[in-house]
Design an enzyme around this catalytic site. Structure first.
Site, PDB file in Angstrom:
ATOM      1  N   HIS A  24     -25.653 191.614  34.605  1.00 30.45           N
ATOM      2  CA  HIS A  24     -26.769 191.528  33.664  1.00 30.45           C
ATOM      3  C   HIS A  24     -28.036 191.047  34.368  1.00 30.45           C
ATOM      4  O   HIS A  24     -27.994 190.412  35.428  1.00 30.45           O
ATOM      5  CB  HIS A  24     -26.425 190.613  32.486  1.00 30.45           C
TER       6      HIS A  24
ATOM      7  N   GLU B  68     -17.796 186.029  31.222  1.00 27.65           N
ATOM      8  CA  GLU B  68     -18.010 185.081  32.316  1.00 27.65           C
ATOM      9  C   GLU B  68     -16.964 183.979  32.282  1.00 27.65           C
ATOM     10  O   GLU B  68     -16.334 183.712  31.244  1.00 27.65           O
ATOM     11  CB  GLU B  68     -19.426 184.485  32.208  1.00 27.65           C
TER      12      GLU B  68
END
Length: 234
Positions: free
Chosen positions: A16, A103
């Site tokens: 990202h 994550e």
């Protein structure tokens, strides 16, 4: 890459774009934080260069997309690939929004800087003999290296199952991951069958793309096909 290997399926890693916490260095796991305007520009620029028909990441050749549930990853997916292609992939059942590629769960370390984590651990009587290393020590109240290894190995097994019978271009089965810095680095280690504590010098910058594949068209011989790339600027 040799011509005979040109149809070997690949796995694309797309990190990202920039957030306020990537700028500050704060550990960002489960916190849903948006891209900065610069982060959005990073992703759009990279997407224009590498995503599209006839480009590195060709939507027509994708068998599956795995995307982290965090908004920064989902926004990156949409900005890089485009709303129309995201809709087509979703309608075809090729998009999996999954915690498998979320994550690392930093637990008590969420939002902290590295030096703050080490101070906290010292206050808890930890690491008296060696500095904290997330790859070995994991996170208090969060995930251990074993936890992360298990969920990534499950995901890699699913990817191998999709790709193993299509090593010569029998059908389109490239895979794209839209996720985060630590988990994508961990993914590369497990793809190469290294333990997470193995020292592997690599970094994927915000908005950057990496490519993995196989040696000798064999799922038992994974490889880094193209080195980790950097985000492209406007």
């Amino acid at each position: 890459m040799a011509d005979k290997d040109s149809a070997t399926p690949r796995v694309f890693l797309f990190r990202h774009g920039e957030t306020e916490w990537t700028k500050s260095g704060q550990y960002t796991g489960r916190t849903d934080i948006s891209l900065t305007p610069h982060g959005a520009k990073q992703v759009k620029a990279t997407g224009r260069m590498v995503v599209g028909r006839g480009k590195l990441i060709d939507p027509d050749k994708l068998g599956l997309v795995f995307c982290s549930p965090r908004i920064r990853a989902q926004t990156t997916f949409k900005l890089a690939v485009g709303d129309d292609e995201v809709h087509k992939l979703s309608a075809a059942g090729k998009v999996d929004i999954t915690e498998k590629i979320a994550e690392w769960n930093y637990g008590a370390y969420e939002g902290l800087l590295t030096h703050e984590i080490r101070m906290l651990r010292a206050a808890h009587g930890l690491d008296s003999d060696r500095p904290w290393d997330i790859w070995r020590d994991g996170c208090e109240e969060g995930e251990s290296a074993k936890d992360v290894t298990q969920r990534l190995d499950d995901l890699i097994s699913r990817i191998h199952e999709l790709q193993k019978d299509n090593m010569h271009g029998e059908k389109n089965c490239d895979v794209a991951l839209f996720a985060h810095g630590h988990i994508l680095r961990a993914f590369v280690k497990r793809w190469l069958k290294y333990p997470l504590e193995f020292r592997l010098s690599m970094m994927l910058e915000p908005g950057g793309v990496g490519v993995l594949s196989y040696q000798h068209q064999n799922v038992e011989e994974p490889a880094v096909l193209v080195g980790i790339g950097f985000p492209l600027s406007e």
